[in-house]
Design a protein around this motif. Structure first.
Motif, PDB file in Angstrom:
ATOM      1  N   PHE A 256      31.235   7.669 -31.303  1.00 15.56           N
ATOM      2  CA  PHE A 256      32.477   7.082 -30.791  1.00 15.56           C
ATOM      3  C   PHE A 256      33.435   6.726 -31.933  1.00 15.56           C
ATOM      4  O   PHE A 256      34.646   6.832 -31.793  1.00 15.56           O
ATOM      5  CB  PHE A 256      32.182   5.826 -29.965  1.00 15.56           C
ATOM      6  CG  PHE A 256      31.754   6.127 -28.557  1.00 15.56           C
ATOM      7  CD1 PHE A 256      32.516   6.952 -27.754  1.00 15.56           C
ATOM      8  CD2 PHE A 256      30.605   5.574 -28.020  1.00 15.56           C
ATOM      9  CE1 PHE A 256      32.137   7.241 -26.446  1.00 15.56           C
ATOM     10  CE2 PHE A 256      30.214   5.845 -26.717  1.00 15.56           C
ATOM     11  CZ  PHE A 256      30.972   6.675 -25.934  1.00 15.56           C
ATOM     12  N   GLU A 257      32.848   6.316 -33.022  1.00 12.09           N
ATOM     13  CA  GLU A 257      33.685   5.934 -34.151  1.00 12.09           C
ATOM     14  C   GLU A 257      34.375   7.159 -34.759  1.00 12.09           C
ATOM     15  O   GLU A 257      35.570   7.131 -35.059  1.00 12.09           O
ATOM     16  CB  GLU A 257      32.829   5.244 -35.208  1.00 12.09           C
ATOM     17  CG  GLU A 257      33.653   4.586 -36.294  1.00 12.09           C
ATOM     18  CD  GLU A 257      32.783   3.918 -37.329  1.00 12.09           C
ATOM     19  OE1 GLU A 257      31.802   4.549 -37.774  1.00 12.09           O
ATOM     20  OE2 GLU A 257      33.081   2.772 -37.689  1.00 12.09           O
ATOM     21  N   ARG A 258      33.591   8.234 -34.901  1.00 15.28           N
ATOM     22  CA  ARG A 258      34.131   9.482 -35.472  1.00 15.28           C
ATOM     23  C   ARG A 258      35.392   9.932 -34.751  1.00 15.28           C
ATOM     24  O   ARG A 258      36.312  10.439 -35.348  1.00 15.28           O
ATOM     25  CB  ARG A 258      33.083  10.589 -35.321  1.00 15.28           C
ATOM     26  CG  ARG A 258      32.429  11.019 -36.590  1.00 15.28           C
ATOM     27  CD  ARG A 258      31.713  12.349 -36.495  1.00 15.28           C
ATOM     28  NE  ARG A 258      30.815  12.573 -35.375  1.00 15.28           N
ATOM     29  CZ  ARG A 258      29.553  12.144 -35.299  1.00 15.28           C
ATOM     30  NH1 ARG A 258      29.030  11.416 -36.268  1.00 15.28           N
ATOM     31  NH2 ARG A 258      28.802  12.434 -34.255  1.00 15.28           N
ATOM     32  N   HIS A 259      35.395   9.771 -33.457  1.00 15.17           N
ATOM     33  CA  HIS A 259      36.541  10.285 -32.685  1.00 15.17           C
ATOM     34  C   HIS A 259      37.491   9.177 -32.271  1.00 15.17           C
ATOM     35  O   HIS A 259      38.332   9.352 -31.400  1.00 15.17           O
ATOM     36  CB  HIS A 259      36.025  11.085 -31.491  1.00 15.17           C
ATOM     37  CG  HIS A 259      35.085  12.161 -31.918  1.00 15.17           C
ATOM     38  ND1 HIS A 259      35.501  13.246 -32.646  1.00 15.17           N
ATOM     39  CD2 HIS A 259      33.745  12.276 -31.800  1.00 15.17           C
ATOM     40  CE1 HIS A 259      34.458  14.001 -32.935  1.00 15.17           C
ATOM     41  NE2 HIS A 259      33.376  13.436 -32.440  1.00 15.17           N
ATOM     42  N   GLN A 260      37.307   8.026 -32.897  1.00 14.99           N
ATOM     43  CA  GLN A 260      38.170   6.875 -32.683  1.00 14.99           C
ATOM     44  C   GLN A 260      38.294   6.480 -31.218  1.00 14.99           C
ATOM     45  O   GLN A 260      39.359   6.102 -30.746  1.00 14.99           O
ATOM     46  CB  GLN A 260      39.542   7.145 -33.286  1.00 14.99           C
ATOM     47  CG  GLN A 260      39.502   7.020 -34.796  1.00 14.99           C
ATOM     48  CD  GLN A 260      40.587   7.842 -35.469  1.00 14.99           C
ATOM     49  OE1 GLN A 260      41.658   8.001 -34.922  1.00 14.99           O
ATOM     50  NE2 GLN A 260      40.283   8.352 -36.638  1.00 14.99           N
ATOM     51  N   VAL A 261      37.182   6.624 -30.498  1.00 17.83           N
ATOM     52  CA  VAL A 261      37.183   6.219 -29.094  1.00 17.83           C
ATOM     53  C   VAL A 261      36.899   4.720 -28.999  1.00 17.83           C
ATOM     54  O   VAL A 261      37.585   3.984 -28.303  1.00 17.83           O
ATOM     55  CB  VAL A 261      36.135   7.025 -28.294  1.00 17.83           C
ATOM     56  CG1 VAL A 261      36.035   6.517 -26.868  1.00 17.83           C
ATOM     57  CG2 VAL A 261      36.509   8.504 -28.301  1.00 17.83           C
ATOM     58  N   MET A 262      35.877   4.295 -29.734  1.00 19.00           N
ATOM     59  CA  MET A 262      35.562   2.866 -29.769  1.00 19.00           C
ATOM     60  C   MET A 262      34.955   2.500 -31.123  1.00 19.00           C
ATOM     61  O   MET A 262      34.235   3.294 -31.715  1.00 19.00           O
ATOM     62  CB  MET A 262      34.559   2.508 -28.672  1.00 19.00           C
ATOM     63  CG  MET A 262      35.200   2.200 -27.327  1.00 19.00           C
ATOM     64  SD  MET A 262      33.977   1.602 -26.141  1.00 19.00           S
ATOM     65  CE  MET A 262      33.293   3.137 -25.547  1.00 19.00           C
TER      66      MET A 262
END
Ligand code: ADP
Ligand code: MG
Length: 729
Positions: free
Chosen positions: A574-580
Motif C-alpha cells: 500500500f505504501e509503494r503505491h501511495q494508497v495508505m
C-alpha cells in the motif's frame, strides 16, 4: 401472553401493496434529474468552469479556487430549482454507513437579516468533528478536527431538500478516516500502471478505469414483526429462532414471481434510484424466502461504490414507507441463505475496450491474456489480503458455511481457459512454441467469451470467478462498503502490473522480442499461480482438504483474517503505491478489530437479555401450566392411571427445567467471559477473546432456546417465528 406477537402478525396480514405513482412512463424523462451531472453542469456552468470540472474528473487535475466558487454558485442555483434549503458533505466513515451534517445555505447578518451563501469554501471543505467517528487512534484527543473535501469525480445530488456533495473524510493531519480516500488513490495508481502495460499493445490507450457492477442481496421483513424482535432491531440478525418446517428446500422462491408488496417497494426504490442516476437494471427473488436482489449497470468503480452506499440509504427509507424493514445483514436468519454483494470487476479503456474481454485477433488476445493472468497472479500472491478485505463479524457466518463462497480464496476460470492453460504449460515444457502455434492459441482465446457466456451452469461456489468478460468477487458481504474490497483488488492489481512491466522490460532489454517477452512472463505466472485455480465445488468438504494440501489458507474468523492488513507485505504494498501509509493501515486494522469486538459484544448482551427476560420467563409460565395440569391429573386419576397419563407432561416439565438451567448457566458464564474480555487492552487479543471465549456460548444458548420454542405453547411464545417473518407476504 404474547399478544404483541399476534398483533404484529395481524397488522402484517392486513397490509396491501402501496400504489406507486411514476413520475413519467418514460424513465428517460426523469433519469438523473436529482443529480448535478454533465447536463446540468453544462447548463449552469461557464464553459471554463465546466471544462475545469471535466478535466478534474478525467485526469484528476486540480480545480482552482476561483472555479470552485463558480461551481458552488451554479450548484446552488441548480439545487434551488429543486426547493433545496440545506447542503451537506456526504462521506463514508469507517462505521460502514454514510454520514452527513446538514448546513443551511443562509448566513445570518446583523440586524436580524440573513443572506444565502454557498461559495467555493463551503463546497470544497467542511470540518465535521472527527471525534465521533472511528479513527483507530489517529486523532489525538486534543485535535478532534477532521475535514471533508469535495470529490468532483462523483456528482452532487439532491435528496429531499438537501444538496449532498460526495467528499473524502480525512484527519486534520491528512490521514484517511474513510473508505473513499484510499479507493481513489488505488484507482489512480491502477490507471497509471495499467495504462503503461496497455502501451505494449495499443498506443491509443491513455487511461484505464476500473469498473464495478455490484449485485445487492437483501431481505424484506414487515415492520411490525421486525419491531417485535429486539435482536433484529439491535443487531440486524435473529439471534434465536427455530428453522421453519419449510425453508428454501423446495427452491420455489428463486426467480419466482415477486410478491405484490415487494414489487411495489422495488418500483419505488427504482424510481428513487433513477432520479439519483443510479442505474438499477435488474431485480429478482433470491434463494431464500423474502430474499431479493437488485443490480445496476456497471460504472466507474468510485461512482459505483457511491451509488451502492446511496442505494443502501435509499432502500432503508423507501422500505419504511412500505412498512418493510430491509435487512442488509449477511446472515439475518440461521438455516436459510445469507446475503452477499457480488462485486463484478473489470478494466475499461479510454478507447472503449474492456481489457478482460477476449478479442477476436491475436493481438487483442495477448492483451486480454496479460490482464487476465495478471489478475490471477495478483489474487494468488495476495489471497490473504483479499480474504481480509471481506472479513467482518457478519460475514463470518457466511464464509465457509456451505452456502456462500468459502473463506478459502480460489479462482474459477472455466474449463476452456483451464484447458488452454494446461496446453500452454505442456507446450512450453516440451520446448518453444512455434509462432503458428501461438497465433492459433491466441485465436482460440477469442472464442472463450461466447462459450463462457453460453454456459449457464456457471460455478456459483467460487469466491472469485471469471465470467466471460469480468471477474466476480462473490465473497463480499451484503452490508459491506464495496470500497474495502475494491481498494484491495485495485491495489494488488496495480502492484502486479508494475511488477509485470518490470519483468517484461527486463527481457526486452535483453533483446527478447516484445510479444515473446510478454508471453514468457505470462507462462511463468500461470505456473506459479496454478494452485489457486479451482473449478470444483467450493462448498464441499473435499475442497477444504485439497486446499490444505495445496497450501492455500482457510482463515475462518475475522480477528485472524484481519492480520493480512498489517503484514509486512501489505504495509509495503500500500505504501509503494501511495494508497495508505503504515499509520493509516494500522489505524484501520484497529478499527476493524474494535468493530468486530463491539458487534459480538452487543449480540452477546442481547442474547443474555432475551434469554433472561423473554425466553426463560415464557418457559416458566408454560411449565407452570404443565405442573398445574399434572396436579389436577393427580386429583382425578389413581396412581397407575396417573403414571401413564401424566408421563408426557412430566417429561416436558423436566426438559424445560433442564433447558432453562443450561440457558441460565450459559448466560452467566458468557457474561463472565465478556467481563474478562473487556479488561483486555490489546485490540487483537480482545477480538480473539470475543471470538473464542464469548461467541461459542451463542450456539449452546440458542440451541436450547430454539428447542423450547418447539415445545412451548405457540400462544405464549414472545418472538415472531421464522415462518412468520419469512413467509408472510
Ligand atoms: P449475474 O452474475 O447475476 O449472472 P451478470 O453477469 O449479467 O449477472 O451481471 C452482473 C453485474 O455485472 C451487473 O451489475 C453488470 O453491470 C456487471 N458487469 C457486466 N460487465 C461488467 C464489466 N465490464 N465491469 C464491471 N461489471 C460488469
Ligand atoms: Mg453475478
Amino acid at each position: 401472553m404474547a399478544i404483541h406477537r399476534f398483533k404484529a402478525l395481524e397488522e402484517v396480514l392486513d397490509r396491501v401493496a402501496v400504489n406507486i405513482d411514476l413520475p413519467s412512463d418514460n424513465v428517460a424523462d426523469y433519469y438523473g434529474k436529482n443529480v448535478f451531472g454533465r447536463d446540468s453542469m453544462r447548463e449552469y456552468l461557464s464553459e471554463e468552469a465546466y471544462n475545469s470540472v471535466m478535466s478534474a474528473v478525467d485526469t484528476g487535475s486540480k480545480i482552482e479556487r476561483k472555479m470552485a466558487d463558480q461551481v458552488a454558485a451554479a450548484m446552488k442555483s441548480w439545487a434551488k430549482t429543486k426547493g433545496v434549503s440545506h447542503y451537506t458533505h456526504w462521506f463514508q466513515p469507517l462505521t460502514g454507513t454514510t454520514a452527513e451534517k446538514h448546513d443551511a445555505f443562509f448566513t445570518p447578518l446583523e440586524g436580524g437579516r440573513a443572506i444565502e451563501k454557498f461559495g467555493g469554501d463551503q463546497l470544497v471543505q467542511q470540518e465535521p468533528d472527527a471525534s465521533s467517528f472511528p479513527n483507530g487512534g489517529i486523532r489525538n484527543t486534543f485535535e478532534a478536527r477532521g475535514y471533508t473535501a469535495w470529490d468532483p469525480t462523483s456528482p452532487a445530488f439532491v435528496i429531499g431538500k438537501t444538496l449532498c456533495i460526495p467528499t473524502i473524510f480525512v484527519s486534520y493531519t491528512g490521514e484517511a478516516l474513510d473508505f473513499k480516500t484510499p479507493l481513489l488513490k488505488a484507482l489512480h495508481a491502477l490507471d497509471k500502471a495499467a495504462t503503461e502495460v496497455c502501451q505494449y499493445f495499443d498506443k491509443n490507450i491513455t487511461k484505464v478505469t476500473a469498473t464495478l457492477g455490484w449485485e445487492q442481496e437483501y431481505f424484506l421483513v414487515d415492520t411490525a414483526l421486525f419491531n417485535a424482535r429486539p435482536d433484529l432491531m439491535m443487531t440486524g440478525r435473529t439471534l434465536f429462532g427455530h428453522a421453519p418446517a419449510k425453508g428454501q428446500q423446495l427452491e420455489d422462491h428463486y426467480f419466482g414471481s415477486i410478491p405484490d408488496r415487494a414489487t411495489s417497494f422495488m418500483r419505488e426504490l427504482e424510481v428513487e434510484c433513477w432520479l439519483l442516476g443510479v442505474p438499477i437494471k435488474t431485480r429478482h427473488n433470491e434463494v431464500a424466502p423474502n430474499q431479493f436482489e437488485c443490480a445496476p449497470v456497471f460504472e466507474e468503480c468510485n461512482l459505483a461504490v457511491d451509488h451502492n452506499q446511496l442505494l443502501m440509504d435509499v432502500m432503508e427509507k423507501v422500505a419504511r414507507r412500505h412498512k418493510f424493514r430491509v435487512l442488509l445483514h449477511e446472515k439475518p436468519f440461521a438455516g436459510v441463505n445469507g446475503s452477499g454483494k457480488h462485486n463484478n470487476w473489470s478494466l475499461g479503456t479510454n478507447t472503449g475496450k474492456n481489457l478482460l474481454s477476449p478479442g477476436k485477433t491475436p493481438k487483442t488476445n495477448l492483451q486480454f491474456l496479460t490482464f487476465f493472468i495478471n489478475t490471477i497472479k495478483a489474487v494468488h500472491d495476495n489471497a490473504d489480503l483479499m480474504r481480509a478485505s471481506i472479513a467482518s463479524a457478519n460475514n463470518d457466518h457466511r464464509l465457509g458455511a456451505n452456502e456462500a463462497p468459502p473463506a478459502i480464496m480460489s479462482i474459477f476460470i472455466g474449463s476452456q481457459l483451464t484447458q488452454i492453460f494446461e496446453e500452454l504449460e505442456k507446450k512450453v515444457k516440451s520446448g518453444k512454441m512455434t509462432p503458428d502455434e501461438k497465433t492459433a492459441l491466441k485465436l482460440g482465446i477469442g472464442k472463450i467469451p461466447d462459450i463462457l457466456l453460453d454456459n449457464t451452469d456457471r460455478n456459483r461456489t467460487s469466491p472469485f470467478a471469471f465470467t466471460g468478460n469480468k471477474f466476480e468477487f462473490r465473497a463480499v458481504g451484503s452490508s459491506a462498503n464495496c470500497a474495502g474490497a475494491m481498494t484491495v483488488l485495485n491495489s494488488i492489481m496495480t502492484d502486479q502490473l508494475v511488477l509485470f512491466k518490470k519483468e517484461v522490460d527486463g527481457l526486452i532489454n535483453k533483446g527478447v522480442e516484445k510479444d515473446e517477452a510478454v508471453f514468457q512472463v505470462l507462462v511463468g505466472y500461470i505456473k506459479s499461480s496454478r494452485n489457486i485455480l479451482f473449478e470444483g465445488n467450493g462448498y464441499g468438504e473435499e475442497w477444504v482438504k485439497e486446499a490444505a494440501n495445496r497450501g492455500l489458507n482457510n482463515i475462518k474468523t475475522t480477528p485472524q483474517a484481519l492480520d493480512a492488513y498489517v503484514s509486512e507485505k501489505t504495509l509495503k504494498l500500500f505504501e509503494r503505491h501511495q494508497v495508505m501509509s503504515h499509520r493509516e493501515q494500522e489505524a484501520r486494522h484497529a478499527i476493524y478489530l474494535e468493530t468486530y469486538t463491539k458487534k459480538i459484544q452487543i449480540e452477546s448482551r442481547i442474547i443474555g437479555d432475551l434469554s433472561l427476560n423473554h425466553i426463560i420467563p415464557t418457559a416458566i409460565r408454560y411449565q407452570n401450566l404443565l405442573i398445574d395440569n399434572v396436579r389436577k391429573m393427580k386429583d382425578i386419576f389413581n396412581e397407575a392411571e396417573f403414571k401413564t397419563n401424566a408421563s408426557t407432561q412430566l417429561e416436558m416439565i423436566k426438559e424445560i427445567s433442564e433447558r432453562i438451567s443450561i440457558i441460565k448457566l450459559s448466560v452467566e458464564d458468557m457474561t463472565e467471559s465478556r467481563k474478562k474480555a473487556n479488561t483486555i487492552e490489546d485490540h487483537k487479543k480482545q477480538a480473539i477473546a470475543y471470538c473464542d471465549k464469548v461467541k461459542p456460548y451463542f450456539d449452546t444458548i440458542r440451541y436450547n432456546a430454539d428447542k423450547l420454542e418447539l415445545i412451548i405453547d405457540d400462544e405464549l411464545w414472545p418472538l415472531p417465528k421464522y415462518r412468520e417473518m419469512l413467509f408472510t407476504k
